[in-house]
Design a protein around this motif. Structure first.
Motif, PDB file in Angstrom:
ATOM      1  N   SER A   1       0.824  -1.218   0.000  1.00  0.00           N
ATOM      2  CA  SER A   1       0.000   0.000   0.000  1.00  0.00           C
ATOM      3  C   SER A   1       0.853   1.261   0.000  1.00  0.00           C
TER       4      SER A   1
ATOM      5  N   ASP B   1      -2.047  -6.782  -1.004  1.00  0.00           N
ATOM      6  CA  ASP B   1      -2.685  -6.039   0.076  1.00  0.00           C
ATOM      7  C   ASP B   1      -2.404  -6.639   1.452  1.00  0.00           C
TER       8      ASP B   1
ATOM      9  N   ALA C   1      -1.744  -3.982   4.034  1.00  0.00           N
ATOM     10  CA  ALA C   1      -2.636  -2.834   4.002  1.00  0.00           C
ATOM     11  C   ALA C   1      -3.344  -2.616   5.327  1.00  0.00           C
TER      12      ALA C   1
END
Length: 381
Positions: free
Chosen positions: A186, A377, A380
Motif C-alpha cells: 500500500s 494487500d 494494508a
C-alpha cells in the motif's frame, strides 16, 4: 574553520582536502604530487587527475584519481572496476584512486575486492601499490556525515514506509516487480521505485529488466537497522513486573488480554530463536488504540521511570504484526521483524540480532516461504 569532513562537496574541494590527507598519511621521506592531465579541458580538470608518490630513493607509484560526489557498490562494480582494468592495461604499475567526501563500509569492501584504492574526508583510506610496496589502511566514519553528498534521487531506508518494503523483500521470495511491491505494501509506486533504485545502487537487490530476481535479505535488514532505532521509532512506556515475567506471560494468554493486539519482541523472543544471553527487558508491541490502563492492570504492571524490566512499545505501523508466530502459546513477531528490532535496539540487542540472522540463514526455507502472488494487500491492514 570547517573540518575537512565538512568542506563544500565540489570536486576541487574534495580533491584538495584529499591530497592534504594523503600527504599526512605518507609523512616525511615521501613526495606526494598532483599533475593534472593537460589533455583535459579546464572543466574536467578533476575527472582523471594524476598523483605521483615518490620515495627518497627515486621509486614512484602513480594513481589516476577519480573524484566522486558519491560512490555506491553498484558504481564500483559496473563502472570503476572496468576503469581500473583499463588503467592497468595502459600501465601495469598505475592504479586507480577514488576520492569522495564519504565512502560507506559496503562500498569500501567492493573497492578493496577490485583492488581499487580509496580515500574519503572522514578518515577512511585503503592505499595499495606493488612498486614501491605501499599499504595504508585507516578507518573513519562508518555513517555518512551530514555534509556528504547523496544522489539527488536517493531515498533512504528511514521511516515506517521503508520498513514495510524491507519486510516484504525479506519475507517473500523473488521474482517480483516494483508494481507488485507497491500493491502489497500500500505504498506509492514512485516511492517504491525510488527506494528500489537506492537498494540496487547498494547491490542489495538485482534486477533483470524490471524484474527483481535476487534479494540480499540479510544486507537489507542490516541496512534498515542502520537507519532506525527501535525505541525512537516506537514510543514506549516503562514498567516493572512485581510478580515476575512468568506471571506476565501467563496473563498474556488470558481471554481478556488475547483480545488485544500484542506481540513479543526483543531479547525474550530472540532467545527462543538463537539463545545468546539470559535476562534483559521484556518488550511487548501493542497497537496504540489497544493501550489503556485496564490492560496494564490486568498484566500486573507498575509504571516506573528507572529500572524497568518491561517495555510496552506503541507499534509505529501495522507491519510489526504481520506474520506473527505462536511460541509456547504466546504471540511473537515475525523473524524478519525480530531481526530488525534487535539490530536497531539498545545494549546487547544488536548482537542478539546477528544471532537471529544466523539462525534465519540456516533455516531460510522454513520461514521465507511466501510468493508475491499470494499476498496482495497483505500489509494494508
Amino acid at each position: 574553520m570547517k573540518a575537512e569532513s565538512d568542506v563544500e562537496g565540489s570536486p576541487e574541494a574534495v580533491f584538495d582536502a584529499g591530497l592534504r590527507r594523503l600527504r599526512s598519511l605518507f609523512g616525511e621521506g615521501w613526495a606526494v604530487e598532483a599533475s593534472p592531465g593537460h589533455e583535459n579541458p579546464p572543466a574536467d580538470r578533476y575527472a582523471d587527475i594524476m598523483i605521483d608518490i615518490r620515495t627518497d630513493s627515486g621509486q614512484w607509484a602513480r594513481y589516476v584519481v577519480d573524484v566522486k560526489r558519491s560512490v555506491t557498490p553498484r558504481l564500483v562494480d559496473y563502472e570503476l572496476a572496468a576503469k581500473m582494468r583499463l588503467v592497468r592495461q595502459v600501465h601495469t604499475f598505475t592504479s586507480l584512486l577514488v576520492m569522495a567526501e564519504w565512502i560507506s563500509p559496503k562500498t569500501q569492501e567492493r573497492l578493496r575486492n577490485h583492488g581499487i584504492s580509496y580515500l574519503d574526508l572522514t578518515g577512511n583510506a585503503w592505499i595499495r601499490a606493488d612498486r614501491p610496496a605501499i599499504f595504508i589502511y585507516t578507518e573513519g566514519a562508518s555513517r555518512a556525515p551530514r555534509s556528504a553528498a547523496q544522489p539527488s534521487s536517493a531515498v533512504t531506508l528511514s521511516g515506517s514506509k521503508a520498513e514495510r518494503l524491507v519486510r516484504i523483500l525479506a519475507d517473500v521470495r523473488p521474482p517480483f516487480r516494483a508494481g507488485d511491491l507497491a500493491k502489497a505494501t500500500s505504498l506509492s509506486l514512485p516511492y517504491v521505485s525510488r527506494l528500489l533504485g537506492t537498494l540496487e545502487d547498494q547491490l542489495l537487490i538485482r534486477r533483470e529488466g524490471r524484474t527483481i530476481h535476487k534479494v540480499d535479505w540479510q544486507g537489507i535488514l542490516r541496512a534498515r537497522a542502520e537507519h532506525s532505532h527501535l525505541l525512537n521509532l516506537n514510543p514506549y512506556s516503562s514498567y516493572i513486573a512485581p510478580n515476575g515475567h512468568d506471571y506476565l506471560l501467563q496473563q498474556l494468554q488470558s481471554p481478556f488480554i488475547s483480545r488485544h493486539r500484542i506481540a513479543i519482541t526483543g531479547s525474550y523472543a530472540a532467545r527462543e530463536v538463537a539463545p545468546l544471553s539470559v535476562g534483559g527487558q521484556l518488550m511487548l508491541y501493542i497497537r496504540p488504540d489497544h493501550f489503556n490502563d485496564e490492560l496494564i492492570d490486568n498484566l500486573g504492571l507498575l509504571p516506573v521511570k528507572q529500572g524497568a524490566d518491561v517495555l510496552i512499545l506503541d507499534a509505529h505501523d501495522p507491519v510489526v504484526f504481520k506474520r506473527l508466530r505462536t511460541v509456547d502459546g504466546l504471540p511473537h513477531v515475525a523473524l524478519s521483524q525480530l531481526a530488525l528490532d534487535c539490530l536497531s535496539g539498545p545494549g546487547r540487542l544488536p548482537a542478539e540480532g546477528e544471532a537471529v540472522l544466523q539462525s534465519m540463514a540456516a533455516h531460510e526455507e522454513q520461514w521465507r516461504d511466501l510468493d508475491i502472488d499470494t499476498i496482495f494487500d497483505w500489509y494494508a491492514s
